[in-house]
Design an enzyme around this catalytic site. Sequence first.
Site, short mmCIF file in Angstrom:
data_model
loop_
_atom_site.label_atom_id
_atom_site.label_comp_id
_atom_site.label_asym_id
_atom_site.label_seq_id
_atom_site.Cartn_x
_atom_site.Cartn_y
_atom_site.Cartn_z
N CYS A 1 1.26 -1.08 -0.33
CA CYS A 1 0.09 -0.04 -0.58
C CYS A 1 0.91 0.96 0.34
CB CYS A 1 -0.71 0.13 1.01
SG CYS A 1 -2.04 -2.27 1.63
N ASN B 1 -10.11 -1.15 -1.89
CA ASN B 1 -8.84 -1.05 -1.72
C ASN B 1 -8.19 -1.05 -2.95
OD1 ASN B 1 -5.61 -1.19 -0.87
ND2 ASN B 1 -6.26 -2.23 1.19
N HIS C 1 -4.12 6.21 1.21
CA HIS C 1 -4.45 5.51 1.14
C HIS C 1 -5.84 4.63 1.37
CE1 HIS C 1 -4.26 1.17 -0.10
NE2 HIS C 1 -4.28 1.10 1.27
N1 ACO Z 1 -19.63 -9.79 5.27
C1 ACO Z 1 -19.93 -10.04 6.76
N2 ACO Z 1 -19.27 -10.72 7.58
C2 ACO Z 1 -18.44 -10.78 8.26
C3 ACO Z 1 -17.76 -10.71 6.88
C4 ACO Z 1 -17.91 -9.99 5.88
N3 ACO Z 1 -17.25 -9.88 4.51
N4 ACO Z 1 -16.30 -10.40 7.09
C5 ACO Z 1 -16.66 -10.88 8.62
N5 ACO Z 1 -17.75 -10.73 9.01
C6 ACO Z 1 -18.08 -11.29 10.15
C7 ACO Z 1 -16.65 -11.77 10.64
O1 ACO Z 1 -16.85 -13.21 10.59
C8 ACO Z 1 -17.19 -12.00 12.14
O2 ACO Z 1 -18.29 -12.36 12.97
P1 ACO Z 1 -18.47 -13.12 13.92
O3 ACO Z 1 -18.43 -11.56 14.70
O4 ACO Z 1 -19.48 -13.93 14.07
O5 ACO Z 1 -16.66 -13.44 14.00
C9 ACO Z 1 -17.88 -10.01 12.48
O6 ACO Z 1 -18.16 -10.03 11.12
C10 ACO Z 1 -16.90 -9.78 12.88
O7 ACO Z 1 -15.17 -9.52 12.30
P2 ACO Z 1 -13.90 -8.97 12.46
O8 ACO Z 1 -13.06 -9.33 11.77
O9 ACO Z 1 -14.02 -8.80 13.94
O10 ACO Z 1 -14.52 -7.33 12.60
P3 ACO Z 1 -13.92 -5.65 11.88
O11 ACO Z 1 -14.91 -5.12 12.87
O12 ACO Z 1 -12.38 -5.99 12.48
O13 ACO Z 1 -14.24 -5.30 10.67
C11 ACO Z 1 -12.24 -4.50 8.60
C12 ACO Z 1 -13.61 -5.45 9.28
C13 ACO Z 1 -13.12 -3.99 8.07
C14 ACO Z 1 -11.42 -5.90 8.05
C15 ACO Z 1 -11.83 -3.52 10.06
O14 ACO Z 1 -10.93 -5.01 11.01
C16 ACO Z 1 -10.54 -3.56 8.85
O15 ACO Z 1 -10.96 -2.67 8.13
N6 ACO Z 1 -9.55 -3.38 9.56
C17 ACO Z 1 -8.75 -2.67 8.36
C18 ACO Z 1 -7.45 -3.20 7.65
C19 ACO Z 1 -7.73 -3.08 6.18
O16 ACO Z 1 -8.48 -2.31 5.76
N7 ACO Z 1 -7.31 -3.36 5.18
C20 ACO Z 1 -7.62 -3.41 4.15
C21 ACO Z 1 -5.82 -3.32 3.78
S1 ACO Z 1 -4.43 -3.15 4.01
C22 ACO Z 1 -4.05 -2.07 4.20
O17 ACO Z 1 -4.56 -2.27 2.63
C23 ACO Z 1 -3.72 -0.73 4.74
#
Ligand code: ACO
Length: 332
Positions: free
Chosen positions: A114, A289, A259
Amino acid sequence: MPRTEFISTGLYVPERTLTNDDLRQWWDTSDEWIRERTGIETRHWVKPGEQAGSDLALEAARSALDRAGMQPKELDCIIYATLSPDYCFPGGGVYLQRKLGVPGIPALDIRNQCTGFIYGLSVADAWIRTGQYRRVLLVGAEVHSTGMDFTPAGRDISVLFGDGAGAAILGPTEDEGRGVLSTHLWADGRHAEQLWCEVETSARYPRVSHQDLDEGRQYAIMNGREVFKHAVTKMPQSVRTALEVNGLSEADVKLLIAHQANLRINEMVQRQLGLRDDQVYNNIQRYGNTTAATIPIAIHECAASGRLQRGDLLVLTAFGSGFTWGSAAVRW
Ligand code: ACO
C-alpha cells in the site's frame, strides 16, 4: 537542484464493476456490513485471463502520456509499484516497458504494497533532483481479484479489494517552491505476518505444495484490527512529520490524499489531524482498496477535476503490509 513536479497523471480501472450485493454470489455478506465497516460500495475487477496488472498499468500510463502530450520514447525510466506482479519474476515493470514499446530504459519494481507509490515517489524524486533521469513514469497497478479466496473463508478480505492502476509522469521543475517538497518512509518488519501472503515461498521446499493449496495458504491473511490500529496512528504521525519538516501546519493543507484501505481509517486520520472535509479526498467508495494504485488514482481524479490547482499543498500518506508507511508533501 531542481524539484520534482507532476507533469501529468492518468488512471485506468477495468470495465467490470461489482456492487456489494454482487459479491453475495460467493460470500455470506451484505451491502450494509461492507459499507458500515469500510465505506466501499463498488469495485472494478478484471475478467480473469483478459487483463494482467501490466495491462492496467499500460492504460494508466497511456492516459498520463496523452495528457502530457508525450510519446513513450520520451520516458527515461519506469518505476512500477505493485504487490500483484503478472509473474513471480521478472517484475511487472519490464512487461509495462515492453507494452509501451520502449526497450532499453530501466524498469524498477517496488514491492512495498500500500505504500508502494510513496516509496516510488521518493526514488523518482531522488533520481530527478540529482539529474540521473528527467522523465520518470511512476505507476501503481494491482490485480487483486484473481488472487481471492472464493470459498466462505475468504469473505473478510475479498470484499475489500479492487483492481486498478494509476500513473504519474514526473520531471524536474526550476520553479522554486513547487514540486515534491519532501518524502518520508518507514517500515517495521516485526509486523510482517499481520498482513501477508505466505505461498509461494522460497523459504522452504517445495515453494508450493498440494497441502498449501488445500489449506488456502496462497491467499492473503490479515489481522484486520491490528492493521486498523497501526494505520490510524502511523498515518497521522507521518503527515505531521511531512508538515513539520517543511515548516507547515494542518491549516496549510489544501488536500490530504491517504491510502484508500478503509473509509473508517481515513475518517479517524482526518479527525486526529483536525482537517475539514474539503481538505480530504476519498474515493474508496467506488474502487475498494487498489493498494499501490489508490494514491495515483486519487491524485489523478483531483488533478483532472480541478480540485488540485497549481500552488496547492498536497499531502500524501499511506500505510500497509510490512508494515510499511510513508508520507509526502507536494506543492502542486
Ligand atoms: N461480511 C459479513 N460479515 C463478515 C465479513 C463479511 N465480508 N467478514 C467478516 N465478517 C464477520 C466476521 O466473521 C465476524 O463475525 P463474528 O462476530 O460472528 O465472529 C464479524 O463480521 C466481525 O468481524 P471482524 O473481523 O471482527 O470485523 P471488524 O469489525 O474488525 O472489521 C475490517 C473488519 C473491516 C477488515 C476491519 O478490521 C478493518 O477495516 N481493518 C483494517 C484493515 C484494512 O482495511 N485492510 C485493508 C488492507 S491493508 C491496507 O491496505 C492498509
